[in-house]
Design a protein around this motif. Structure first.
Motif, PDB file in Angstrom:
ATOM      1  N   GLU A   1      35.716  44.881  52.151  1.00  0.00           N
ATOM      2  CA  GLU A   1      34.993  43.745  52.733  1.00  0.00           C
ATOM      3  C   GLU A   1      35.139  42.483  51.885  1.00  0.00           C
ATOM      4  O   GLU A   1      34.159  41.866  51.483  1.00  0.00           O
ATOM      5  N   PRO A   2      36.378  42.050  51.599  1.00  0.00           N
ATOM      6  CA  PRO A   2      36.578  40.849  50.792  1.00  0.00           C
ATOM      7  C   PRO A   2      36.256  39.577  51.572  1.00  0.00           C
ATOM      8  O   PRO A   2      36.367  39.517  52.792  1.00  0.00           O
ATOM      9  N   SER A   3      35.854  38.555  50.814  1.00  0.00           N
ATOM     10  CA  SER A   3      35.635  37.210  51.341  1.00  0.00           C
ATOM     11  C   SER A   3      36.374  36.237  50.441  1.00  0.00           C
ATOM     12  O   SER A   3      36.439  36.442  49.221  1.00  0.00           O
ATOM     13  N   VAL A   4      36.931  35.178  51.007  1.00  0.00           N
ATOM     14  CA  VAL A   4      37.785  34.291  50.227  1.00  0.00           C
ATOM     15  C   VAL A   4      37.461  32.832  50.546  1.00  0.00           C
ATOM     16  O   VAL A   4      37.034  32.508  51.666  1.00  0.00           O
ATOM     17  N   THR A   5      37.649  31.957  49.555  1.00  0.00           N
ATOM     18  CA  THR A   5      37.481  30.524  49.760  1.00  0.00           C
ATOM     19  C   THR A   5      38.548  29.780  48.976  1.00  0.00           C
ATOM     20  O   THR A   5      39.120  30.318  48.014  1.00  0.00           O
ATOM     21  N   GLU A   6      38.824  28.538  49.389  1.00  0.00           N
ATOM     22  CA  GLU A   6      39.759  27.683  48.654  1.00  0.00           C
ATOM     23  C   GLU A   6      38.953  26.822  47.687  1.00  0.00           C
ATOM     24  O   GLU A   6      38.161  25.973  48.102  1.00  0.00           O
ATOM     25  N   VAL A   7      39.152  27.037  46.391  1.00  0.00           N
ATOM     26  CA  VAL A   7      38.423  26.297  45.362  1.00  0.00           C
ATOM     27  C   VAL A   7      38.999  24.895  45.219  1.00  0.00           C
ATOM     28  O   VAL A   7      38.266  23.907  45.100  1.00  0.00           O
ATOM     29  N   GLU A   8      40.301  24.808  45.199  1.00  0.00           N
ATOM     30  CA  GLU A   8      41.040  23.551  45.214  1.00  0.00           C
ATOM     31  C   GLU A   8      42.381  23.839  45.857  1.00  0.00           C
ATOM     32  O   GLU A   8      42.732  25.014  46.052  1.00  0.00           O
ATOM     33  N   PRO A   9      43.139  22.813  46.252  1.00  0.00           N
ATOM     34  CA  PRO A   9      44.386  23.088  46.980  1.00  0.00           C
ATOM     35  C   PRO A   9      45.277  24.099  46.274  1.00  0.00           C
ATOM     36  O   PRO A   9      45.661  23.932  45.111  1.00  0.00           O
ATOM     37  N   GLY A  10      45.575  25.197  46.971  1.00  0.00           N
ATOM     38  CA  GLY A  10      46.436  26.240  46.442  1.00  0.00           C
ATOM     39  C   GLY A  10      45.748  27.279  45.599  1.00  0.00           C
ATOM     40  O   GLY A  10      46.362  28.297  45.256  1.00  0.00           O
ATOM     41  N   THR A  11      44.488  27.055  45.223  1.00  0.00           N
ATOM     42  CA  THR A  11      43.741  28.001  44.384  1.00  0.00           C
ATOM     43  C   THR A  11      42.651  28.660  45.215  1.00  0.00           C
ATOM     44  O   THR A  11      41.758  27.972  45.723  1.00  0.00           O
ATOM     45  N   LEU A  12      42.725  29.971  45.349  1.00  0.00           N
ATOM     46  CA  LEU A  12      41.784  30.731  46.157  1.00  0.00           C
ATOM     47  C   LEU A  12      40.991  31.685  45.272  1.00  0.00           C
ATOM     48  O   LEU A  12      41.507  32.198  44.279  1.00  0.00           O
ATOM     49  N   LEU A  13      39.737  31.931  45.647  1.00  0.00           N
ATOM     50  CA  LEU A  13      38.875  32.884  44.955  1.00  0.00           C
ATOM     51  C   LEU A  13      38.371  33.899  45.971  1.00  0.00           C
ATOM     52  O   LEU A  13      37.889  33.534  47.042  1.00  0.00           O
ATOM     53  N   MET A  14      38.492  35.189  45.626  1.00  0.00           N
ATOM     54  CA  MET A  14      38.064  36.277  46.503  1.00  0.00           C
ATOM     55  C   MET A  14      36.916  37.045  45.862  1.00  0.00           C
ATOM     56  O   MET A  14      36.956  37.376  44.679  1.00  0.00           O
ATOM     57  N   LEU A  15      35.863  37.305  46.643  1.00  0.00           N
ATOM     58  CA  LEU A  15      34.800  38.224  46.249  1.00  0.00           C
ATOM     59  C   LEU A  15      35.051  39.563  46.904  1.00  0.00           C
ATOM     60  O   LEU A  15      35.435  39.631  48.075  1.00  0.00           O
ATOM     61  N   LEU A  16      34.807  40.658  46.156  1.00  0.00           N
ATOM     62  CA  LEU A  16      35.096  41.997  46.646  1.00  0.00           C
ATOM     63  C   LEU A  16      33.887  42.909  46.461  1.00  0.00           C
ATOM     64  O   LEU A  16      33.255  42.928  45.398  1.00  0.00           O
ATOM     65  N   ARG A  17      33.609  43.674  47.482  1.00  0.00           N
ATOM     66  CA  ARG A  17      32.606  44.731  47.387  1.00  0.00           C
ATOM     67  C   ARG A  17      33.187  45.910  46.606  1.00  0.00           C
ATOM     68  O   ARG A  17      34.335  46.295  46.807  1.00  0.00           O
ATOM     69  N   THR A  18      32.379  46.484  45.724  1.00  0.00           N
ATOM     70  CA  THR A  18      32.803  47.632  44.928  1.00  0.00           C
ATOM     71  C   THR A  18      31.692  48.675  44.912  1.00  0.00           C
ATOM     72  O   THR A  18      30.629  48.472  45.489  1.00  0.00           O
ATOM     73  N   GLY A  19      31.947  49.763  44.177  1.00  0.00           N
ATOM     74  CA  GLY A  19      30.936  50.803  44.033  1.00  0.00           C
ATOM     75  C   GLY A  19      30.405  50.939  42.629  1.00  0.00           C
ATOM     76  O   GLY A  19      29.917  52.005  42.254  1.00  0.00           O
ATOM     77  N   VAL A  20      30.509  49.859  41.814  1.00  0.00           N
ATOM     78  CA  VAL A  20      30.163  49.979  40.398  1.00  0.00           C
ATOM     79  C   VAL A  20      29.085  48.988  39.968  1.00  0.00           C
ATOM     80  O   VAL A  20      28.941  48.680  38.785  1.00  0.00           O
ATOM     81  N   GLY A  21      28.290  48.460  40.920  1.00  0.00           N
ATOM     82  CA  GLY A  21      27.126  47.667  40.557  1.00  0.00           C
ATOM     83  C   GLY A  21      27.343  46.176  40.438  1.00  0.00           C
ATOM     84  O   GLY A  21      26.410  45.447  40.092  1.00  0.00           O
ATOM     85  N   ARG A  22      28.538  45.682  40.698  1.00  0.00           N
ATOM     86  CA  ARG A  22      28.830  44.254  40.635  1.00  0.00           C
ATOM     87  C   ARG A  22      29.728  43.849  41.802  1.00  0.00           C
ATOM     88  O   ARG A  22      30.530  44.658  42.282  1.00  0.00           O
ATOM     89  N   LEU A  23      29.589  42.588  42.206  1.00  0.00           N
ATOM     90  CA  LEU A  23      30.677  41.992  42.966  1.00  0.00           C
ATOM     91  C   LEU A  23      31.820  41.701  41.999  1.00  0.00           C
ATOM     92  O   LEU A  23      31.593  41.258  40.873  1.00  0.00           O
TER      93      LEU A  23
END
Length: 345
Positions: A231-253
């Motif tokens: 269930e990843p989610s992604v955004t463009e921080v600045e042109p060409g630079t993307l940041l993805m958040l990921l669901r895991t099973g270890v207590g953190r995004l």
């Protein structure tokens, strides 16, 4: 009439569901169908929303919404989706997790893409993005169109035997109660394994490819912490630079970076955002700051049985390295900031 019964912005009366600053809420809408919603701003400035097969529009920034309506494609099938993105002109793209037949077996979950040339009034037939021999899905409202015009769809695939949709392999977790086995399985304890990647299109959805460097999973050290991502989610921080958040099973995004517009990604690393096994959404605000929305949950709360009992937001002013200004959207707890525990299952 748009405000719910949970709080009264004109007075002090509140229920036992804390919202950090309820007096600043503009509107709140209870949805009685399909949990997965996607939104897009159309060429005329209005907002189109999809929720399952239900469409609705807003002309005032989401304060009020039109009546729901449905669309059918040229095959007579109801159009449904989970993510929307603005394309060139008045066109809109939509992705969805569809159950389609797979060669030699039953229906598998796969990723599809549709186009609308008239702002969401009519829709073309679905284009299948994922192959028919693996199970591929997405988190809702996650497709983006970057400043270069590239469409990026973060997805995840299920791995291993029994990885088809709704077919979680055993053994089921549980315990004996008075001589009978009682299952404690729930969506906060997924026994399957999965990994994440992205689909990319540079021609507004006509053709697609995956990122060049393979799937993303949690692999912190040989022989120690390995975990699925999904269930990843992604955004463009600045042109060409993307940041993805990921669901895991270890207590953190966890998060991963792309510095080439989604072609390759860094190895996922932990954020400071505590969570149970639940996903998060990330957005870039007009001022360049990042907004995260997720189920914030600390290890002590998880041990007490709280797994998805706080929806929180946080802001990053430096591109995702530091998160601050924590607030609760809705919560069973008063705390707005929960310290993450050690990285562990």
């Amino acid at each position: 009439s748009e405000l719910p019964h949970r709080f009264n912005p004109e007075g002090d009366e509140m229920s036992n569901v804390p919202m950090t600053r309820p007096e600043e809420a503009l509107a709140m809408h209870d949805i009685t169908h399909h949990y997965a919603c996607g939104y897009v701003e159309r060429a005329d400035g209005s907002i189109l929303k999809i929720s399952g097969t239900k469409f609705t529009t807003s002309d005032d920034g989401g304060i009020t919404w039109s009546d729901y309506y449905e669309c059918r494609d040229s095959n007579g099938e109801l159009v449904q989706g989970r993510s929307l993105a603005r394309l060139e002109g008045n066109a809109i793209g939509m992705t969805n997790c569809d159950h389609l037949p797979s060669e030699g077996q039953g229906a598998k979950v796969c990723e599809t893409f549709r186009r609308s040339e008239d702002g969401g009034k009519t829709w073309g037939l679905p284009l299948r993005l994922s192959p028919d021999f693996i199970t591929v899905g997405d988190y809702h409202d996650t497709m983006i169109r970057t400043s270069s015009g590239r469409l990026v769809v973060p997805v995840y695939c299920s791995l291993g035997q029994g990885s088809a949709a709704n077919d979680i392999p055993g053994p089921w977790p549980g315990k004996l109660v008075r001589g009978q086995w009682v299952s404690t399985n729930a969506h906060f304890f997924d026994m399957g394994f999965s990994c994440s990647f992205v689909y990319i299109s540079d021609d507004d959805g006509a053709t697609w490819q995956t990122n060049k460097d393979g799937e993303l999973l949690v692999y912190l050290d040989y022989g120690t912490v390995v975990s699925y991502t999904n269930e990843p989610s992604v955004t463009e921080v600045e042109p060409g630079t993307l940041l993805m958040l990921l669901r895991t099973g270890v207590g953190r995004l966890f998060q991963a970076w792309s510095f080439d517009n989604g072609d390759t990604w860094t190895r996922p690393e932990p954020t400071s955002l505590a969570t149970s096994t639940a996903p998060g959404q990330i957005r870039t605000l007009p001022n360049g700051h990042l907004l995260a929305v997720w189920n914030q949950q600390g290890p002590d709360e998880i041990r007490r049985g709280y797994h998805r009992s706080r929806i929180s937001t946080a802001i990053s002013r430096n591109g995702g390295s530091v998160w601050e200004f924590f607030q609760n959207v809705t919560s069973l707890h008063e705390e707005t900031r929960v310290e993450p525990g050690p990285i562990e299952p």
